[in-house]
Write a protein that holds these residues in place. Structure first.
Motif, PDB file in Angstrom:
ATOM      1  N   VAL A  15       0.836  -1.191   0.000  1.00  0.00           N
ATOM      2  CA  VAL A  15       0.000   0.000   0.000  1.00  0.00           C
ATOM      3  C   VAL A  15       0.875   1.248   0.000  1.00  0.00           C
ATOM      4  CG1 VAL A  15      -1.767   1.309   1.251  1.00  0.00           C
ATOM      5  CG2 VAL A  15      -1.843  -1.192   1.235  1.00  0.00           C
ATOM      6  N   VAL A  16       0.622   2.151  -0.946  1.00  0.00           N
ATOM      7  CA  VAL A  16       1.270   3.464  -0.930  1.00  0.00           C
ATOM      8  C   VAL A  16       0.592   4.252   0.187  1.00  0.00           C
ATOM      9  CG1 VAL A  16       1.761   5.553  -2.231  1.00  0.00           C
ATOM     10  CG2 VAL A  16       1.762   3.333  -3.388  1.00  0.00           C
ATOM     11  N   PHE A  17       1.312   4.445   1.291  1.00  0.00           N
ATOM     12  CA  PHE A  17       0.716   4.898   2.540  1.00  0.00           C
ATOM     13  C   PHE A  17       1.360   6.200   3.012  1.00  0.00           C
ATOM     14  CE2 PHE A  17       0.534   4.461   7.291  1.00  0.00           C
ATOM     15  CZ  PHE A  17      -0.822   4.756   7.409  1.00  0.00           C
ATOM     16  N   SER A  18       0.605   7.294   2.892  1.00  0.00           N
ATOM     17  CA  SER A  18       1.127   8.606   3.276  1.00  0.00           C
ATOM     18  C   SER A  18       0.855   8.961   4.729  1.00  0.00           C
ATOM     19  CB  SER A  18       0.493   9.685   2.382  1.00  0.00           C
ATOM     20  OG  SER A  18      -0.890   9.814   2.688  1.00  0.00           O
ATOM     21  N   GLY A  19      -0.146   8.301   5.324  1.00  0.00           N
ATOM     22  CA  GLY A  19      -0.586   8.698   6.648  1.00  0.00           C
ATOM     23  C   GLY A  19      -1.809   9.584   6.606  1.00  0.00           C
ATOM     24  N   GLY A  20      -2.392   9.755   5.416  1.00  0.00           N
ATOM     25  CA  GLY A  20      -3.586  10.565   5.255  1.00  0.00           C
ATOM     26  C   GLY A  20      -4.855   9.733   5.295  1.00  0.00           C
ATOM     27  N   GLN A  21      -5.990  10.413   5.183  1.00  0.00           N
ATOM     28  CA  GLN A  21      -7.282   9.729   5.226  1.00  0.00           C
ATOM     29  C   GLN A  21      -7.409   8.680   4.130  1.00  0.00           C
ATOM     30  OE1 GLN A  21     -10.692  12.185   4.410  1.00  0.00           O
ATOM     31  NE2 GLN A  21     -12.141  10.486   4.538  1.00  0.00           N
ATOM     32  N   ASN A 114       3.031  10.729  -8.592  1.00  0.00           N
ATOM     33  CA  ASN A 114       2.446   9.392  -8.504  1.00  0.00           C
ATOM     34  C   ASN A 114       3.109   8.409  -9.463  1.00  0.00           C
ATOM     35  OD1 ASN A 114       0.647   9.973  -6.446  1.00  0.00           O
ATOM     36  ND2 ASN A 114      -1.011  10.531  -7.835  1.00  0.00           N
ATOM     37  N   LEU A 115       3.598   8.914 -10.592  1.00  0.00           N
ATOM     38  CA  LEU A 115       4.307   8.032 -11.524  1.00  0.00           C
ATOM     39  C   LEU A 115       5.565   7.480 -10.861  1.00  0.00           C
ATOM     40  CD1 LEU A 115       4.049  10.159 -14.796  1.00  0.00           C
ATOM     41  CD2 LEU A 115       2.456   8.439 -13.928  1.00  0.00           C
ATOM     42  N   LEU A 116       6.316   8.358 -10.184  1.00  0.00           N
ATOM     43  CA  LEU A 116       7.517   7.911  -9.484  1.00  0.00           C
ATOM     44  C   LEU A 116       7.160   7.015  -8.310  1.00  0.00           C
ATOM     45  CD1 LEU A 116       9.767  11.103  -9.433  1.00  0.00           C
ATOM     46  CD2 LEU A 116      10.226   8.959 -10.621  1.00  0.00           C
ATOM     47  N   PHE A 117       6.158   7.431  -7.532  1.00  0.00           N
ATOM     48  CA  PHE A 117       5.764   6.637  -6.374  1.00  0.00           C
ATOM     49  C   PHE A 117       5.476   5.188  -6.773  1.00  0.00           C
ATOM     50  CE2 PHE A 117       3.893  10.168  -3.424  1.00  0.00           C
ATOM     51  CZ  PHE A 117       5.154  10.738  -3.327  1.00  0.00           C
ATOM     52  N   LEU A 118       4.680   5.016  -7.808  1.00  0.00           N
ATOM     53  CA  LEU A 118       4.251   3.669  -8.170  1.00  0.00           C
ATOM     54  C   LEU A 118       5.367   2.867  -8.830  1.00  0.00           C
ATOM     55  CD1 LEU A 118       0.631   4.503  -9.262  1.00  0.00           C
ATOM     56  CD2 LEU A 118       1.301   3.010  -7.381  1.00  0.00           C
ATOM     57  N   ASN A 119       6.266   3.537  -9.535  1.00  0.00           N
ATOM     58  CA  ASN A 119       7.407   2.810 -10.094  1.00  0.00           C
ATOM     59  C   ASN A 119       8.337   2.314  -8.997  1.00  0.00           C
ATOM     60  OD1 ASN A 119       7.796   2.622 -13.191  1.00  0.00           O
ATOM     61  ND2 ASN A 119       6.873   4.639 -12.904  1.00  0.00           N
ATOM     62  N   PHE A 120       8.623   3.159  -8.013  1.00  0.00           N
ATOM     63  CA  PHE A 120       9.453   2.718  -6.888  1.00  0.00           C
ATOM     64  C   PHE A 120       8.724   1.656  -6.076  1.00  0.00           C
ATOM     65  CE2 PHE A 120      12.001   6.535  -7.672  1.00  0.00           C
ATOM     66  CZ  PHE A 120      13.280   6.048  -7.426  1.00  0.00           C
TER      67      PHE A 120
END
Length: 240
Positions: A15-21, A114-120
């Motif tokens: 899960v890409v998890f930022s700590g937000g809602q 988001n492109l970078l986030f999901l690639n990493f």
């Protein structure tokens, strides 16, 4: 970490998890569906980096409050993407007023984020044996970011799967939900207990305000993120 010596596990999600809602709702959604769930966060020089301080608290409260999910929640991973902040000129990475730009996008848009986030995330998932990436992207009640759109993420899913030579699924459970429906989703998953956790421990405000407590959580109450969260919460309460 090394590359997996077996096929990626469809029961394991990252899960890409930022700590937000939104990402907390997605984490609960994942824990209700997958046998093993890990989280990943990114420090990219965001001015609201207080969200990173909330992440571990949210994870701890999630396992304490929902013991049935605790065995499923695995490791957390934090990546330093400071370079993204260095090449960004936005209201999310610099102290400036939030406003609309000539191209019709708010100046909180961080190009390529988001492109970078999901690639990493995909690279990490591959090494952890996970075949599912989960993110809180949404194009219903959102700020207009083009990298949150369903078509963008479907194209990215194809590119990542081809690039890894392994099927990688990108799940976006909030894509077609309003903010009111996101509050309803978390309520369906964990009742008032989960929504109370989200109100008290998550962070969404672009300005990083943890001083002002509202019925819907902490924030300045005026930035676009706070307004979306507030309006969604109030709509949810009216419909409850």
């Amino acid at each position: 970490m090394t590359s997996p010596t077996h096929a990626l596990d469809p029961r394991t999600a990252l899960v890409v998890f930022s700590g937000g809602q939104d990402s907390t709702a997605c984490l609960a959604w994942a824990l209700a569906r997958y046998s093993h769930v890990e989280t990943i966060g990114f420090d990219y020089g965001q001015r609201h980096r207080v969200e990173l301080d909330c992440r571990q608290q949210v994870r701890a409260e999630m396992t304490r409050t929902f013991p049935q999910w605790a065995p499923r929640l695995g490791d957390d991973h934090m990546l330093d993407l400071g370079l993204l902040g260095q090449i960004s000129d936005t209201a999310l990475t610099e102290s400036r007023a939030i406003e609309m730009q000539a191209n019709g996008l708010p100046n909180t848009f961080v190009p390529g984020r988001n492109l970078l986030f999901l690639n990493f995330a995909a690279a990490l998932a591959y090494r952890r044996g996970a075949s599912v990436l989960i993110g809180g992207m949404c194009e219903t009640d959102y700020s207009g970011y083009p990298d949150c759109r369903d078509n963008t993420l479907k194209a990215l899913q194809v590119a990542i799967s081809l690039g890894l030579d392994s099927p990688m699924t990108i799940e976006t459970p909030l894509m077609w939900l309003t903010k009111a429906q996101t509050w309803q989703l978390s309520h369906d998953l964990g009742g008032d207990t989960l929504n109370d956790l989200i109100i008290e421990h998550t962070h969404t405000c672009y300005l990083g305000d943890r001083q002002h407590r509202h019925a819907w959580g902490y924030g300045c109450g005026t930035c676009p993120a706070c307004q979306l969260r507030q309006e969604g919460f109030e709509s949810f309460k009216r419909q409850a």
